[in-house]
Design an enzyme around this catalytic site. Structure first.
Site, PDB file in Angstrom:
ATOM      1  N   ALA A  26      39.554  43.630  31.218  1.00 54.51           N
ATOM      2  CA  ALA A  26      40.115  44.475  32.386  1.00 54.51           C
ATOM      3  C   ALA A  26      40.312  43.685  33.493  1.00 54.51           C
ATOM      4  O   ALA A  26      39.755  42.559  33.811  1.00 54.51           O
ATOM      5  CB  ALA A  26      38.893  45.473  32.606  1.00 54.51           C
ATOM      6  N   GLY A  29      39.062  44.728  41.427  1.00 54.07           N
ATOM      7  CA  GLY A  29      39.525  44.624  42.557  1.00 54.07           C
ATOM      8  C   GLY A  29      38.969  43.170  43.383  1.00 54.07           C
ATOM      9  O   GLY A  29      39.428  42.553  44.066  1.00 54.07           O
ATOM     10  N   VAL A  33      37.782  40.713  33.968  1.00 56.56           N
ATOM     11  CA  VAL A  33      36.829  40.297  32.868  1.00 56.56           C
ATOM     12  C   VAL A  33      37.579  40.133  31.527  1.00 56.56           C
ATOM     13  O   VAL A  33      38.720  40.519  31.280  1.00 56.56           O
ATOM     14  CB  VAL A  33      36.207  41.708  32.516  1.00 56.56           C
ATOM     15  CG1 VAL A  33      35.198  41.577  31.499  1.00 56.56           C
ATOM     16  CG2 VAL A  33      35.338  42.305  33.981  1.00 56.56           C
ATOM     17  N   ASP A 142      25.868  49.961  44.031  1.00 52.64           N
ATOM     18  CA  ASP A 142      27.332  50.562  43.537  1.00 52.64           C
ATOM     19  C   ASP A 142      27.087  51.115  42.352  1.00 52.64           C
ATOM     20  O   ASP A 142      27.734  50.772  41.319  1.00 52.64           O
ATOM     21  CB  ASP A 142      28.198  49.352  43.508  1.00 52.64           C
ATOM     22  CG  ASP A 142      29.859  49.736  43.460  1.00 52.64           C
ATOM     23  OD1 ASP A 142      30.103  50.883  43.888  1.00 52.64           O
ATOM     24  OD2 ASP A 142      30.623  49.089  42.779  1.00 52.64           O
TER      25      ASP A 142
END
Length: 647
Positions: A26, A29, A33, A142
């Site tokens: 993936a 921002g 990964v 987060d």
């Protein structure tokens, strides 16, 4: 278009001579990964490689490395493990456990929303992971479904600890990051950018709301509009969006998402206890009863509302599993004959009469219950309120309130309501008595021994044991070195609640005596007896007695410690024939001087102190490194005489 895997220059490279990049998983921002293989341990790992713009930001890299180390120290099965962190040329990377499965966001996208039990069962491992971080002093910052991974066997794991803090520190703007996170930001994060463990609790409460309803509580056309709502609007009760949800779920979500941090559970562990308690109170088949049982993967099989949910056409209508649909919705009714209709009409008339009679009974009972038998429920939000506020609210509701003796409670702060009798949610009639039991703080524990430590070390040790350092005072001491801790108040070993501060007493050392005008030799002997290193300077000053101290450094009253250097300035004698023109008292012939008390001191230090004071030293039997015996102890002895010490 060229395949992303083929186009990615990192595919096939080996980072740090160890991690071979195999494919891209993936791209986000702040990082990409990759799936990789640890060639040294021969295992599959996930590697998060920071984007080039961040990798050149020294402040970001410094924070990133520090937070990665903290995250790696977490030992919890519900935390995505961090194995390694490194830099290879321009690539700053993090090596993590590779989790086979999908994110909680994927689950929500597929199923719309979860049943109450299913939502609470997912929240428990999430909160356990956050709780482990909070105990270690680490804030996630987060919390959102994208950072919760669901393994193939259904285990929930929380990822990306510490990365949000590192990115915030970099000072770089990343719109994608803001848009993806703003729905879970606590009001204090919006207003000041600061976050603590209670900010994670707010985000977890918001995520629970989303699991129960399928939507975020605050929505808007821009991130700024959403942030404004977090600051100014309270999160609504989930049951106002999904009718039929239990009241205790509303209380749970509203406490976790309180706009004032002090009104929330104080960390994820406290919220976990509340979630577990609510979950235990729901029957195992509760979701099926509500018609919100989680459908099979890929199985949105009907758009009919489940029982108790919003009607068709409502914007909050949710899909549900056809297997849970009421049986009267499934088969079409058979065709009826004329005789069937006649019998049915007659039967229906009697049914209507029976229903009407039953309705009249129920209506009459309801009127009586609301007038003569009025009742209420013990509010669940009373737990954790200040006792005075809780008392005022209950008395305004027509209840008689009594306050019991305070008890220690590890979940509720001092001065707040720890429990009620009857308990929260229990039915009570108007005028009933409810007893509030206040918390007198967390369970007492022993105050640690910090004597001899610096003030900074003492503060660190106290905080590590859960205590809050209180006031710092100074006191003189012959035994404890200057700027070292003499004791705490309460003293070490005393049992005290961590909610009470622990004061610290720091040594200001021995108090420097006033020596000006004294005989120089006597002043020197006194200072050496205190264990000080004495330097004597001679200076001629008219109008002062020869041999007297005319100045000293440091000044009288100054704190000093053993081994400190002090300076005496002595008025120089003006005589050529000492034996004829100087006072006998200044000669020093056969002079008796104070003997320093060196008991308990290291042998070498004690020997030096005695010699510096003008004595010969003999060491007797020696079994250790500290003085356990001295002859003579204190008093006075002739200068140059022998002092015996034993170790």
């Amino acid at each position: 278009m060229m395949d992303a895997t083929v186009a990615d220059p990192l595919i096939g490279q080996v980072l740090d001579g160890r991690y071979r990049i195999e494919s891209r998983i993936a791209r986000g921002g702040m990082a990409t990964v990759y799936l990789a293989r640890d060639t040294r341990l021969d295992r599959v790992v996930a590697i998060k490689v920071m984007h080039a713009g961040l990798a050149t930001d020294e402040e970001f890299v410094r924070r990133f490395i520090g937070e990665a180390k903290a995250a790696a120290a977490l030992s919890n099965p519900n935390v995505v493990a961090v194995y390694d962190q490194g830099t290879d040329g321009e690539h700053v990377f993090l090596v993590m456990e590779y989790v086979r499965g999908r994110t909680l966001r994927d689950v929500l996208s597929e199923r719309g929303r979860l049943g109450p039990r299913a939502a609470l069962e997912i929240m428990q491992p999430v909160l356990a992971a956050l709780g482990a971080a909070h105990r270690a002093g680490l804030v996630h910052r987060d919390v959102k479904p994208e950072n919760v991974l669901i393994t193939e066997d259904g285990q929930a794991k929380v990822a990306d600890f510490g990365l949000a803090r590192a990115e915030t520190a970099s000072g770089m703007t990343k719109t994608g990051m803001i848009i993806g996170t703003v729905g879970y930001l606590a009001p204090e994060q919006v207003l000041s950018g600061s976050a603590d463990v209670r900010s994670d609790v707010y985000a977890a409460g918001t995520m629970l709301f989303e699991l129960l309803t399928g939507e975020l509580p605050h929505q808007g056309d821009t991130p700024l509009a959403v942030a404004y709502k977090h600051v100014n609007d309270a999160v609504p009760a989930p049951s106002t969006w999904v009718p039929g949800l239990p009241h205790r779920l509303d209380v749970l979500v509203l406490r976790a998402t309180a706009r004032e941090p002090g009104h929330r559970p104080q960390d994820a562990n406290a919220m976990l206890a509340e979630v577990a308690e609510v979950c235990a109170g729901l029957p195992r088949d509760f979701d099926a009863r509500m018609g919100t049982a989680m459908p099979p993967p890929g199985g949105r099989t009907s758009v009919l509302p489940a029982p108790g949910m919003a009607p068709p056409g409502d914007s909050r209508t949710r899909v549900f599993d056809a297997r849970t649909a009421p049986s009267n919705l499934a088969p079409p009714p058979p065709r009826r004959t004329a005789s069937d209709r006649a019998i049915g009409a007659l039967t229906g008339r009697y049914v209507l009469i029976a229903i009407g009679a039953l309705a009249a009974v129920i209506l009459g009972w309801a009127v009586w219950y609301q007038t003569s038998g009025q009742y209420d429920h013990v509010p669940e939000q009373i737990i954790g309120m200040r006792v005075a506020d809780a008392r005022n609210q209950l008395e305004q509701g027509g209840l008689d309130v009594r306050v019991a003796e305070p008890v220690f409670n590890d979940r509720v702060a001092k001065g707040q309501v720890a429990s009620t009798a009857p308990g929260p949610g229990a039915r009570i009639t108007e005028g009933s008595t409810i007893t509030l039991t206040p918390s007198k703080g967390r369970t007492p524990r022993d105050v640690p021994d910090v004597a001899g430590k610096t003030e900074a070390e003492a503060r660190r040790i106290l905080r590590g044991k859960g205590f809050t350092p209180g006031q710092v005072s100074k006191a003189t001491s012959q035994q404890v070195a200057k700027d070292r801790v003499m004791r705490t108040d309460p003293r070490a070993g005393t049992s005290q609640s961590p909610d009470e501060p622990v004061d610290i007493v720091v040594s200001s050392g021995m108090s420097m005596p006033s020596l000006v005008g004294r005989n120089g030799q006597e002043a020197e002997n006194q200072l050496r007896g205190m264990g000080l290193d004495v330097k004597v300077e001679k200076r001629k000053q008219d109008g002062r007695r020869p041999g007297a101290v005319i100045s000293q450094d440091p000044e009288p009253g100054t704190g000093v410690s053993r081994g400190d250097e002090v300076t005496l300035v002595v008025n120089e004698r003006d005589c050529f024939f000492r034996e004829f023109f100087c006072d006998d008292g200044d000669r020093g012939d056969g002079e008796r001087i104070p003997v320093p008390n060196v008991m308990g001191q290291p042998l070498d230090q004690a020997r030096k102190a005695l010699r510096d004071s003008g004595f010969d030293v003999k060491i007797g039997s020696r079994f250790g490194n500290r003085v356990v015996g001295q002859n003579p102890v204190g008093g006075e002895a002739p200068r140059g005489s022998e002092i015996t010490i034993w170790g």
